[in-house]
Design a protein around this motif. Sequence first.
Motif, PDB file in Angstrom:
ATOM      1  N   VAL A  30       0.864  -1.183   0.000  1.00 45.23           N
ATOM      2  CA  VAL A  30       0.000   0.000   0.000  1.00 45.23           C
ATOM      3  C   VAL A  30       0.901   1.235   0.000  1.00 45.23           C
ATOM      4  N   SER A  31       0.300   2.412  -0.077  1.00 45.57           N
ATOM      5  CA  SER A  31       1.076   3.655  -0.070  1.00 45.57           C
ATOM      6  C   SER A  31       1.463   4.059   1.353  1.00 45.57           C
ATOM      7  N   ARG A  32       2.456   4.941   1.469  1.00 48.74           N
ATOM      8  CA  ARG A  32       2.861   5.444   2.782  1.00 48.74           C
ATOM      9  C   ARG A  32       1.724   6.231   3.426  1.00 48.74           C
ATOM     10  N   ARG A  33       0.945   6.911   2.594  1.00 45.60           N
ATOM     11  CA  ARG A  33      -0.186   7.669   3.122  1.00 45.60           C
ATOM     12  C   ARG A  33      -1.191   6.726   3.794  1.00 45.60           C
ATOM     13  N   THR A  34      -1.415   5.550   3.166  1.00 45.32           N
ATOM     14  CA  THR A  34      -2.329   4.561   3.758  1.00 45.32           C
ATOM     15  C   THR A  34      -1.795   4.053   5.094  1.00 45.32           C
ATOM     16  N   ILE A  35      -0.474   3.831   5.164  1.00 45.84           N
ATOM     17  CA  ILE A  35       0.138   3.375   6.413  1.00 45.84           C
ATOM     18  C   ILE A  35      -0.061   4.424   7.507  1.00 45.84           C
ATOM     19  N   ASN A  36       0.123   5.691   7.162  1.00 50.73           N
ATOM     20  CA  ASN A  36      -0.062   6.753   8.160  1.00 50.73           C
ATOM     21  C   ASN A  36      -1.504   6.784   8.667  1.00 50.73           C
ATOM     22  N   ARG A  37      -2.462   6.576   7.763  1.00 49.14           N
ATOM     23  CA  ARG A  37      -3.861   6.531   8.191  1.00 49.14           C
ATOM     24  C   ARG A  37      -4.128   5.311   9.078  1.00 49.14           C
ATOM     25  N   ASP A  38      -3.475   4.192   8.724  1.00 52.75           N
ATOM     26  CA  ASP A  38      -3.624   2.984   9.550  1.00 52.75           C
ATOM     27  C   ASP A  38      -3.100   3.222  10.964  1.00 52.75           C
ATOM     28  N   MET A  39      -2.004   3.949  11.096  1.00 52.12           N
ATOM     29  CA  MET A  39      -1.452   4.245  12.412  1.00 52.12           C
ATOM     30  C   MET A  39      -2.428   5.093  13.236  1.00 52.12           C
TER      31      MET A  39
END
Length: 306
Positions: A30-39
Amino acid sequence: MKTDRLLGILAVLLQHDKTTAPELARRFEVSRRTINRDMEDLCRAGIPVVATQGCGGGFSIADGYKIDKTLFTKDELQTVLAGLRGMDSVFDGSVLTGLLEKLSGGERHVIAEDMIIIDLASHYQASLTPKIELIKNAVQTKHILSFRYCYEKGEAERRIEPYRLLFKWSSWYVFGFCLDRQDWRLFRLNRLWNLQMKKETFASRNIPQEKLSFDDYFTKSSIHLKAVFEESEKYRLIEEYGIDSFSTCKDHRLYFEHDFAGYENMREWIFSFGDRVSVLAPKELQDDRKKQAEHILNMCRDDSKI
């Protein structure tokens, strides 16, 4: 899909002191933006995720945090713990202890029921565990591995960029990019020795998706076997290839057909049955069996002279 990814990210955070957004993005595709939202979602769920900026930074879970056991049902928790015990059977040191504390919330009776036992070790464990630890370290730190490898065509020195540890069909493998063959390869741990982690590091390559279909390494069909087994070998055919892998002849013997990826694997397997199998095809294997029988007969004659 998102829930599975969040649980996967949580598992990674529990297993590692710190991990970065790019690493998580690559792992979960996934994108880094998605990871940040997951966090952010994990934080809203009550998981204390800590973000550290700058060189050496990344995501981690606050020290001393324990997962609320209400996140898991009892059956789910037992399944997770059974898997952890399986990993503990081959990893050096106890991977289990700290995670058990986090998962059980201090209630040890939760982990007392050993209904499922997974043992990923073997009678090679003494040499297997150090190999797994060294490979795991090399994968994490991106160091090149070197070793001597034994296969059907002989022995060879190999240097690889390691990317995955794989347990399949009761054996452990390391998957990586072979610098000698300039291609992706799968190496069985029991066939390699003189394993060394080199000082040289490597930059991660993009692994083609088809190379991660590990079943293809075991099912590429090239040699077709036709054989008839004695009835006494039924349990082995069922155990190794399933109840539908053979048909029963009028004399109660078992007719078997199967495609093998390599001649040596097929040869070793057939020879392990001794005189309890008759080979119908391929002819090369029939001739090989005759040569072996003649060789054994000659050895017996020589032994009688000693």
